[in-house]
Design an enzyme around this catalytic site. Structure first.
Site, mmCIF file in Angstrom:
data_model
loop_
_atom_site.group_PDB
_atom_site.id
_atom_site.type_symbol
_atom_site.label_atom_id
_atom_site.label_comp_id
_atom_site.label_asym_id
_atom_site.label_seq_id
_atom_site.Cartn_x
_atom_site.Cartn_y
_atom_site.Cartn_z
ATOM 1 N N LYS A 29 0.826 -1.212 0.000
ATOM 2 C CA LYS A 29 0.000 0.000 0.000
ATOM 3 C C LYS A 29 0.866 1.270 0.000
ATOM 4 C CE LYS A 29 -4.105 -2.226 1.097
ATOM 5 N NZ LYS A 29 -3.663 -3.587 0.865
HETATM 6 C C1 LIG Z 1 -4.191 -4.681 0.184
HETATM 7 C C2 LIG Z 1 -3.394 -5.895 0.046
HETATM 8 C C3 LIG Z 1 -3.667 -6.861 -0.956
HETATM 9 C C4 LIG Z 1 -4.842 -6.754 -1.891
HETATM 10 O O1 LIG Z 1 -4.754 -5.708 -2.810
HETATM 11 P P1 LIG Z 1 -6.063 -5.205 -3.561
HETATM 12 O O2 LIG Z 1 -5.632 -4.017 -4.324
HETATM 13 O O3 LIG Z 1 -7.036 -4.842 -2.457
HETATM 14 O O4 LIG Z 1 -6.560 -6.308 -4.401
HETATM 15 C C5 LIG Z 1 -2.834 -7.970 -1.046
HETATM 16 N N1 LIG Z 1 -1.810 -8.149 -0.191
HETATM 17 C C6 LIG Z 1 -1.510 -7.246 0.775
HETATM 18 C C7 LIG Z 1 -0.384 -7.520 1.696
HETATM 19 C C8 LIG Z 1 -2.289 -6.093 0.922
HETATM 20 O O5 LIG Z 1 -2.005 -5.228 1.902
#
Ligand SMILES: *Cc1c(COP(=O)(O)O)cnc(C)c1O
Length: 495
Positions: free
Chosen positions: A110
């Site tokens: 993120k």
């Molecule tokens: C948010 C997240 C995801 C999923 O990503 P999306 O964009 O919501 O599909 C996968 N792995 C981790 C570690 C995340 O923090």
């Protein structure tokens, strides 16, 4: 007016307004009518460093931001905050490539988006003649809150309050948040679970809007959640970065197709891959990897979306999602039909399910492949990748790795595969230790040290020494107190 709502083509916005508003006023998501219009000659960007690449791609996706301005925003958002200048390096793991998205300031993928969003928002603010200070409110189950605080930390014109469930996040996640520095950040525990915190935040937005509680205060509320186009756009860049790295490493030639396998929750990450493909990158299949919450696997195989199913808490918690909000953008982009999308979304909220038309299912199957992997498979994958390739991956990445192997078995004509890696193994140390055949002992901090002792893989700087860092945030409140907490904070100049 480059953007419109997925649910009504007449609800339009500039790219800056879309970033500032987050959600369209009719409840839809902001989208370009088609991405074909912003196609460019992708070989031109493959030789660029990541920040320059990001500048070109982000300016194409957000036309209100000319390249010269975007270059400055990209620099202030990213420079010196990631472990490498590439931001998202690639590693060869057997015949596959792992794209490491977790080398940012909080060791979560993120970070890639949340490092940019605050810069895009403050620039949007002046473009739209908006003078209010932006107060971001977020409820978090752990990872997003920390990444958002880090992204907004000391960004002028913004403040952020993060609410997390008291006792509902891991000790490491709690320590990451409560030791966060910055004069404009605040984190507060709520006595309740994640739903209580999230419902509380939604109520605050509604009350402030309906009762005009902040009118004339010089402060406006906003959110940083993953449906904002300003969070999606920065994620498109690493699909190009990975492709360029494969060319650089001699693993492919320019023009060859590449398949990307994406551990998926809210469908933001994988949708960014679809954007990259539409913009001209030679993307083969996009492979959607889910854990036991496999609503997307079923959907991409059958065209039937059904959220009425048991919810599992898994060892890959960031993918424990039954309603993937960003999917709505794909439904629009594939059909170009706003009333169809509005109808499907209404069915989803009224009955919990919908079916897409046959033509759309055919397109989905051509673009995507889908598979899932449960907790047992996840731990087995961590062990296998460690034993066979001496590569330590986290639980979310392991889900993707396992699904990648399923995909290759069932599609012998596949292209070279890139597996997106979304978290550092040190964020989920107990499950990772079990995966490599060890028994976790002590609290999570001790388990991190144990994982390091056993594997020798370096602990990311932001996680090492976390226990010794000074706790700066100690507030704990009841859900009913959240509104007054926010209003009081909004009224104070200095926190
Ligand atoms: C948010 C997240 C995801 C999923 O990503 P999306 O964009 O919501 O599909 C996968 N792995 C981790 C570690 C995340 O923090």
């Amino acid at each position: 007016m480059d953007y419109q709502s997925t649910r009504s083509a007449s609800v339009r916005a500039t790219s800056a307004q879309a970033v500032l508003n987050g959600l369209a006023p009719d409840g839809g998501l902001y989208t370009m009518p088609s991405l074909r219009d912003i196609q460019f000659n992708y070989p031109d960007v493959l030789g660029l460093d990541t920040l320059s690449m990001a500048t070109v791609i982000l300016s194409a996706l957000l036309p209100d931001y000319p390249e010269e301005e975007m270059a400055k925003l990209v620099r202030s958002g990213y420079a010196d905050k990631f472990e490498t200048d590439d931001l998202t390096p690639s590693a060869a793991v057997g015949e596959d490539t792992v794209l490491e998205l977790f080398r940012g300031p909080t060791s979560a993928f993120k970070d890639v988006a949340l490092s940019m969003l605050p810069r895009l928002m403050t620039a949007a603010r002046s473009k739209c003649g908006f003078t209010d200070e932006i107060l971001i409110l977020t409820a978090t189950s752990g990872d997003t809150g920390k990444a958002a605080m880090e992204g907004f930390c000391d960004v002028p014109g913004t403040k952020i309050i993060v609410f997390y469930p008291d006792g509902g996040v891991s000790p490491v996640q709690k320590a990451q948040m409560t030791t966060q520095k910055g004069s404009n950040v605040c984190v507060c525990a709520v006595r309740g679970n994640f739903d209580d915190a999230q419902t509380g935040v939604k109520r605050i937005f509604a009350a402030v809007r309906d009762e005009k509680l902040l009118d004339g205060s010089g402060v406006s509320l906003s959110s940083a959640n993953s449906i904002n186009i300003g969070r999606l756009a920065p994620q498109v860049v690493y699909y190009f970065r990975a492709y360029a790295d494969l060319v650089r490493a001699g693993r492919i030639h320019t023009g060859d197709k590449v398949d990307y396998v994406v551990p998926t929750g809210n469908f933001g990450d994988i949708l960014a891959g679809y954007f990259a493909k539409e913009m001209g990158l030679p993307v083969g299949r996009l492979v959607c990897a889910s854990n036991a919450n496999n609503v997307l696997t079923d959907f991409l195989r059958t065209g039937h979306y059904d959220r009425r199913r048991p919810f599992y808490q898994t060892v890959s918690p960031s993918m424990d999602i039954l309603v993937s909000s960003n999917l709505e953008r794909l439904l629009y982009l594939l059909s170009g039909d706003d009333s169809l999308v509005a109808g499907l979304m209404e069915k989803l909220s009224a009955c919990g399910s919908y079916d897409v038309p046959a033509e759309m299912l055919a397109k989905l199957k051509e673009l995507f492949w889908a598979g899932f992997c449960d907790d047992e498979g996840t731990k087995a994958a961590i062990g296998k990748v460690w034993r066979d390739y001496h590569y330590l991956c986290d639980t979310h990445t392991a889900v993707a790795w396992d699904v990648a192997q399923q995909y290759k078995r069932e599609n012998p004509d596949h292209n070279p595969v890139v597996i997106l890696s979304t978290a550092s193994p040190y964020k989920f140390p107990a499950a990772v230790l079990e995966g490599i055949g060890e028994t976790a002992r002590g609290d999570e901090f001790a388990v991190m040290e144990q994982l390091h002792a056993v594997t020798g893989v370096p602990v990311p700087k932001n996680l090492a020494g976390l226990r010794e860092r000074e706790v700066l945030h100690r507030d704990v409140i009841a859900p009913e107190e959240m509104l007054s907490y926010v209003l009081e904070k909004a009224g104070k100049k200095n926190w």
